[in-house]
Scaffold this active site. Structure first.
Site, mmCIF file in Angstrom:
data_model
loop_
_atom_site.group_PDB
_atom_site.id
_atom_site.type_symbol
_atom_site.label_atom_id
_atom_site.label_comp_id
_atom_site.label_asym_id
_atom_site.label_seq_id
_atom_site.Cartn_x
_atom_site.Cartn_y
_atom_site.Cartn_z
ATOM 1 N N ALA A 36 0.864 -1.193 0.000
ATOM 2 C CA ALA A 36 0.000 0.000 0.000
ATOM 3 C C ALA A 36 0.895 1.236 0.000
ATOM 4 O O ALA A 36 0.764 2.140 0.819
ATOM 5 C CB ALA A 36 -0.965 -0.003 1.179
ATOM 6 N N LEU A 37 1.811 1.246 -0.948
ATOM 7 C CA LEU A 37 2.895 2.233 -0.942
ATOM 8 C C LEU A 37 2.380 3.651 -1.161
ATOM 9 O O LEU A 37 1.463 3.881 -1.944
ATOM 10 C CB LEU A 37 3.904 1.874 -2.045
ATOM 11 C CG LEU A 37 4.527 0.478 -1.929
ATOM 12 C CD1 LEU A 37 5.470 0.231 -3.113
ATOM 13 C CD2 LEU A 37 5.259 0.290 -0.606
ATOM 14 N N HIS A 41 6.915 5.788 1.538
ATOM 15 C CA HIS A 41 7.731 4.654 1.075
ATOM 16 C C HIS A 41 8.648 5.083 -0.078
ATOM 17 O O HIS A 41 9.783 4.627 -0.182
ATOM 18 C CB HIS A 41 6.841 3.513 0.580
ATOM 19 C CG HIS A 41 5.967 2.914 1.625
ATOM 20 N ND1 HIS A 41 4.601 3.127 1.677
ATOM 21 C CD2 HIS A 41 6.252 2.112 2.677
ATOM 22 C CE1 HIS A 41 4.103 2.479 2.703
ATOM 23 N NE2 HIS A 41 5.077 1.857 3.322
#
Ligand code: PAF
Length: 287
Positions: A36-37, A41
């Protein structure tokens, strides 16, 4: 081109191919994620790309670090989008194992215990969470064998515990910290933000606003906490779990000098955390 591998055997083969491309002074960086970048990230990938000749990302939603089954079930998962982002940010290799690959015998019988550093802040609110994080990070380090690993300051207590893990267990990896990425209104990026309704999203701004108010108070601990509490007291729909000051290593705060202000709150059913660096001034010397 980002390569996707699933099994440990595929990872080992792909890692060997990557290592063949590395010179004697080149390093291999790992960015452990649960997918769920988001832009937080991506900042980790960019830092790894800047510091390392090869970058591996892991994507694994680790059941062992969730204390509530509902939280685990609704954690966002979107591998196809994540892979596209890895590709755009120059990640060489993504390891996205399934649960059986990480926990082949089911729940582990031997695990890493977080110790005293976890008896505060997030620890009492999330029993077993840090044992789960440290156990999976140990497994990821063992499988990927990175020279450096990148973690966000957003999960500050996790970062401190991973540094402690590496020191205490003598793991041959350098832990790199990357600053928190924020929305324009200050909200710290988190995979959980997508679970907020529009009105909850609005309320969630109070966490970072409180931290910034505390930081800007730049006085003794009492003044910093009072400024942050005043913002949280005004917030609608924000159920504060803790607002705490610590020194940068999470020991009790100093009378003056560098410190960390940390907050956790529930906004609707979503639990959010955030923290900032603050500079405490001795009583009487503040602004
Ligand atoms: O910060 C996270 O996303 C996770 O806690 C981590 C470090 C990937 C371990 O599952």
């Amino acid at each position: 081109m980002t390569e996707l591998v699933r099994t440990r055997a595929e990872l080992a083969a792909a890692r060997s191919r990557l290592a063949e491309r590395l010179g004697p002074d080149d390093c291999l960086g790992l960015v452990p994620t649960m997918g769920a970048l988001h832009a937080g990230h991506l900042a980790l990938f960019d830092a790894a790309r800047a510091g390392c000749a090869a970058v591996v990302a892991s994507i694994f939603v680790n059941p062992m670090q969730f204390s509530q089954a509902t939280d685990l079930a609704r954690y966002p998962r979107r591998l196809a989008e994540d892979l596209a982002l890895c590709e755009q940010h120059g990640v060489d290799l993504v390891w996205a194992p399934d649960e059986a690959e990480i926990y082949p015998d089911g729940p582990v019988q031997v695990w890493v215990t977080a110790g005293a550093l976890a008896d505060q802040l997030e620890g009492p609110n999330r029993p077993g969470h840090f044992d789960g994080v440290l156990t999976v990070v140990t497994k990821l380090f063992a499988a990927v064998r990175p020279d450096r690993a990148y973690f966000g300051e957003k999960d500050y207590q996790q970062l401190m515990l991973i540094r402690q893990l590496v020191r205490d267990l003598g793991q041959p990896v350098r832990v790199e910290a990357v600053p928190t990425v924020r929305e324009p209104d200050g909200l710290a990026l988190s995979s959980r933000n997508v679970l907020l309704s529009p009105s909850e999203r609005d309320s969630a701004r109070a966490l970072s606003a409180a931290l910034m108010a505390g930081r800007d108070a730049a006085g003794p601990a009492a003044a910093v906490l009072a400024a942050a509490r005043a913002v949280l007291a005004e917030a609608v729909g924000v159920d504060v779990e803790y607002l705490e000051l610590r020194d940068p290593l999470l020991a009790p705060p100093p009378a003056a000098g560098p410190a960390r202000l940390l907050v956790a709150a529930r906004v609707g059913s979503v639990r959010l955390i955030d923290n900032v660096a603050v500079e405490l001034a001795a009583d009487g010397s503040g602004r």
